[in-house]
Design an enzyme around this catalytic site. Sequence first.
Site, PDB file in Angstrom:
ATOM      1  N   LYS A 194     -32.688  22.553 -12.473  1.00 37.91           N
ATOM      2  CA  LYS A 194     -33.603  23.148 -11.500  1.00 37.91           C
ATOM      3  C   LYS A 194     -34.992  23.183 -12.134  1.00 37.91           C
ATOM      4  O   LYS A 194     -35.190  23.783 -13.185  1.00 37.91           O
ATOM      5  CB  LYS A 194     -33.145  24.561 -11.133  1.00 37.91           C
ATOM      6  N   ARG A 204     -40.080  30.795  -0.750  1.00 33.05           N
ATOM      7  CA  ARG A 204     -40.565  32.103  -1.228  1.00 33.05           C
ATOM      8  C   ARG A 204     -41.245  32.859  -0.092  1.00 33.05           C
ATOM      9  O   ARG A 204     -41.201  34.088  -0.054  1.00 33.05           O
ATOM     10  CB  ARG A 204     -41.489  31.912  -2.430  1.00 33.05           C
ATOM     11  N   LYS A 216     -42.404  30.436 -13.340  1.00 35.44           N
ATOM     12  CA  LYS A 216     -41.000  30.429 -13.754  1.00 35.44           C
ATOM     13  C   LYS A 216     -40.726  29.375 -14.837  1.00 35.44           C
ATOM     14  O   LYS A 216     -39.601  28.962 -15.051  1.00 35.44           O
ATOM     15  CB  LYS A 216     -40.111  30.204 -12.523  1.00 35.44           C
ATOM     16  N   GLU A 232     -28.486  20.156 -19.905  1.00 37.97           N
ATOM     17  CA  GLU A 232     -28.046  21.220 -18.989  1.00 37.97           C
ATOM     18  C   GLU A 232     -26.709  20.851 -18.337  1.00 37.97           C
ATOM     19  O   GLU A 232     -25.855  21.694 -18.116  1.00 37.97           O
ATOM     20  CB  GLU A 232     -29.108  21.466 -17.903  1.00 37.97           C
ATOM     21  N   LYS A 247     -32.334  19.969  -8.341  1.00 41.51           N
ATOM     22  CA  LYS A 247     -33.232  20.635  -7.391  1.00 41.51           C
ATOM     23  C   LYS A 247     -34.632  20.664  -7.949  1.00 41.51           C
ATOM     24  O   LYS A 247     -34.793  21.071  -9.093  1.00 41.51           O
ATOM     25  CB  LYS A 247     -32.720  22.058  -7.178  1.00 41.51           C
ATOM     26  N   SER A 273     -37.311  23.479   0.428  1.00 38.93           N
ATOM     27  CA  SER A 273     -38.173  23.919   1.531  1.00 38.93           C
ATOM     28  C   SER A 273     -39.475  23.131   1.635  1.00 38.93           C
ATOM     29  O   SER A 273     -39.893  22.761   2.732  1.00 38.93           O
ATOM     30  CB  SER A 273     -38.466  25.412   1.380  1.00 38.93           C
ATOM     31  N   TYR A 312     -32.408  21.716   4.996  1.00 40.49           N
ATOM     32  CA  TYR A 312     -32.784  22.424   6.229  1.00 40.49           C
ATOM     33  C   TYR A 312     -32.738  21.473   7.423  1.00 40.49           C
ATOM     34  O   TYR A 312     -32.816  21.907   8.562  1.00 40.49           O
ATOM     35  CB  TYR A 312     -34.181  23.041   6.064  1.00 40.49           C
TER      36      TYR A 312
HETATM   37  C1  PBG Z   1     -34.587  31.385  -6.451  1.00 38.80           C
HETATM   38  C2  PBG Z   1     -34.411  30.236  -5.515  1.00 38.80           C
HETATM   39  C3  PBG Z   1     -35.459  29.411  -5.090  1.00 38.80           C
HETATM   40  C4  PBG Z   1     -34.907  28.495  -4.195  1.00 38.80           C
HETATM   41  C5  PBG Z   1     -33.547  28.771  -4.101  1.00 38.80           C
HETATM   42  N1  PBG Z   1     -33.258  29.851  -4.937  1.00 38.80           N
HETATM   43  C6  PBG Z   1     -36.902  29.460  -5.374  1.00 38.80           C
HETATM   44  C7  PBG Z   1     -37.372  29.736  -6.739  1.00 38.80           C
HETATM   45  O1  PBG Z   1     -36.730  29.385  -7.737  1.00 38.80           O
HETATM   46  O2  PBG Z   1     -38.435  30.332  -6.828  1.00 38.80           O
HETATM   47  C8  PBG Z   1     -35.710  27.450  -3.509  1.00 38.80           C
HETATM   48  C9  PBG Z   1     -35.086  26.722  -2.367  1.00 38.80           C
HETATM   49  C10 PBG Z   1     -36.051  26.004  -1.500  1.00 38.80           C
HETATM   50  O3  PBG Z   1     -37.253  25.863  -1.813  1.00 38.80           O
HETATM   51  O4  PBG Z   1     -35.616  25.533  -0.438  1.00 38.80           O
HETATM   52  N2  PBG Z   1     -33.496  31.847  -7.124  1.00 38.80           N
END
Ligand code: PBG
Length: 327
Positions: A194, A204, A216, A232, A247, A273, A312
């Site tokens: 990720k 968010r 992050k 990982e 991701k 997203s 989505y």
């Molecule tokens: C956070 C989390 C995120 C997403 C899923 N779980 C965002 C982040 O790490 O800030 C993002 C999913 C998306 O953008 O569709 N635990």
Amino acid sequence: MLKRPRRNRKSQSIRNLVQEAILLPQHFIYPLFLLEGNAPKIEISSMPGIFRLNLLDMLHEIEECLKIGIESFIIFPVVDESKKDKTASYGTQKNNFYVRSLRIVKEKFPETCIMTDVAMDPYSSDGHDGLVENGKILNDKTLEILVQMALVQAETGIDYIGPSDMMDGRVQAIREGLDKNGFYETGIISYTAKYASGFYGPFRDALDSAPKFGDKKTYQMNPANSEEALLEMELDIEEGADILMVKPALSYLDVIHRLKNHCHLPLAAYNVSGEYAMIKAGGLKGWIDEKKVRNEILISMKRAGTDMILSYFAKEWALDYLQNKIY
Ligand code: PBG
């Protein structure tokens, strides 16, 4: 010319016959955003067509999706600001609205595959996935909270826990916690690679979960790295993950490909997203043919080697698929 590749592209039936990557409705995992109580549904402004739903609306949505062949869902809770604190305590409460709703979803649709989210950010007043002390994210103390979160969720009968936090050792901690409590059948879909990505912005917005300070990058991966994704991957396999995930998906097709070539576990890609928002925005502006671009991007993820896609687009894609509109 002895060899003419165009012969195999002559008609739609031939193109169908020789098509390599195949995408079906059953390959999708549809992310859903859950509201507490009976609040009316609210569209996410940066994700046209995607709504935050209360439980009844969500049950209805799942029912509609099942009719068109989408059988897997990942559910995220939208938690009110007043319930958030430093330790994400609401997330570990046995009867929080997320847990109560998951139980009902699973009772109503026992055959569907339901995945949950484990991370602190939906419940954290700091907006981080881990516990913050003096501006730092504490790995090992976070693990204890994640395990508690996973246990209250597993108790509802859901199928896979989805740790999206990127703390070291969380898959093992959760696996051991689940096993100790008899939840042998609850799987883990791990957010293996990720990345610290700009593509999470609209998510968010949906959860109101942006970090209150900093970013992050001390836990999510550097977008420049892919060797590290293999590291990982090795850890997640050793620690007992059942499904691995990359991701975001679109800017990381090479990572999907590398992981697929190196592991024997099923692989998921999260079409996040921001990837959805870009295509919708381009389509609304009339600058791209939204559906063509959507279809091409989704099949590229399959071609790169993913087995399943969190997207989505799942519902609208499946509707088009059933009407033979996907070419
Ligand atoms: C956070 C989390 C995120 C997403 C899923 N779980 C965002 C982040 O790490 O800030 C993002 C999913 C998306 O953008 O569709 N635990």
